[in-house]
Design a protein around this motif. Structure first.
Motif, PDB file in Angstrom:
ATOM      1  N   ARG A  87     -22.085 -40.036   4.054  1.00  0.00           N
ATOM      2  CA  ARG A  87     -21.839 -39.431   2.741  1.00  0.00           C
ATOM      3  C   ARG A  87     -21.339 -40.492   1.749  1.00  0.00           C
ATOM      4  N   THR A  88     -20.407 -41.321   2.203  1.00  0.00           N
ATOM      5  CA  THR A  88     -19.889 -42.388   1.343  1.00  0.00           C
ATOM      6  C   THR A  88     -20.974 -43.390   0.984  1.00  0.00           C
ATOM      7  N   LEU A  89     -21.809 -43.734   1.958  1.00  0.00           N
ATOM      8  CA  LEU A  89     -22.888 -44.690   1.712  1.00  0.00           C
ATOM      9  C   LEU A  89     -23.878 -44.148   0.683  1.00  0.00           C
ATOM     10  N   LEU A  90     -24.238 -42.878   0.791  1.00  0.00           N
ATOM     11  CA  LEU A  90     -25.183 -42.291  -0.154  1.00  0.00           C
ATOM     12  C   LEU A  90     -24.584 -42.179  -1.552  1.00  0.00           C
ATOM     13  N   GLU A  91     -23.304 -41.810  -1.636  1.00  0.00           N
ATOM     14  CA  GLU A  91     -22.667 -41.698  -2.944  1.00  0.00           C
ATOM     15  C   GLU A  91     -22.584 -43.055  -3.636  1.00  0.00           C
ATOM     16  N   ASN A  92     -22.358 -44.124  -2.861  1.00  0.00           N
ATOM     17  CA  ASN A  92     -22.303 -45.460  -3.454  1.00  0.00           C
ATOM     18  C   ASN A  92     -23.692 -45.993  -3.798  1.00  0.00           C
TER      19      ASN A  92
END
Length: 245
Positions: A87-92
């Motif tokens: 989730r963090t990777l996609l948001e960044n």
């Protein structure tokens, strides 16, 4: 979409991409690209099953890479750490998106919560409608008794028992309520089925036990309101009401 190709509903994916994650299943034999729903979540049937084979697309695999990204689907082992890391990777990687990354479980929970809210709203509207119908009938019954107090008084003087008059009034009031309720429920199911089939491709399922409980409770309450007007029959049909002025 390159010119010369037929329009498609949703997005495209290469079969090589699908093959990289076996949990998402794959393409038909010999296919290079497949058509998927605009949102992968929309392709889930509400349980845990993906389509065994995604529909084949006529768009070459080389052209799929040139199309804009419509959605990103990432397979994980299901652990909280892996989900939050992805989730963090996609948001960044894709900042400023309209929706934050979500899991299929979150998608199903959101959909179920929305359906439950609609069900509660429909139950409330149905219960209130039955109560309003009962009150309207009660007003009609009271008005009808006032208009017919002299004929009813004459009937009592001729030997007709009060319980017979009450039964007659109850029957002519309750029967329309039950008939109209049955027709309204049937029309409601028909309209809901047509709407869901046309708009979202769903079909109406049998309601839960709470629906039947609400229907019965609403009808009983409506009949109780009508029954509360019956004591008025005794008070307005005495001998004095039969006298000619």
């Amino acid at each position: 979409m390159p010119p010369g190709h037929p329009p498609y509903q949703g997005g495209l994916v290469t079969c090589e991409q699908l093959a990289s994650t076996p949990a998402f299943h794959g393409c038909e034999p010999g296919a290079q690209t497949a058509t998927v729903a605009a949102s992968f979540g929309d392709a889930v049937d509400g349980e845990v099953n993906w389509p065994q084979q995604w529909p084949t697309s006529t768009v070459p695999a080389a052209q799929v890479d040139k199309l804009p990204v419509l959605g990103v689907l990432v397979g994980t082992n299901g652990s909280r750490a892996a989900v939050e890391q992805v989730r963090t990777l996609l948001e960044n990687t894709y900042p400023g998106r309209l929706y934050a990354p979500w899991t299929l479980a979150e998608f199903r929970d959101q959909q179920q919560s929305r359906v439950s809210a609609y069900q509660r709203l429909a139950n409330a509207v149905m219960l209130v409608s039955l109560m309003v119908a009962g009150c309207s009938l009660a007003v009609g019954v009271a008005g009808g008794l006032s208009e017919r107090k002299r004929p009813f008084s004459l009937l009592r003087l001729t030997g007709v028992q009060l319980r017979m008059l009450r039964r007659t009034v109850l029957l002519e009031s309750a029967l329309p309520l039950l008939v109209v309720s049955a027709v309204a429920i049937g029309m409601g199911f028909l309209a809901a089925d047509l709407f869901l089939e046309a708009q979202v491709g769903y079909s109406v399922e049998a309601p839960s036990a709470s629906y039947y409980v609400l229907v019965v409770a609403g009808l009983v309450a409506s009949l109780g309101v009508i029954g509360s007007t019956l004591p008025l029959l005794k008070r307005i049909t005495g001998p004095e009401a039969a006298r000619n002025d």
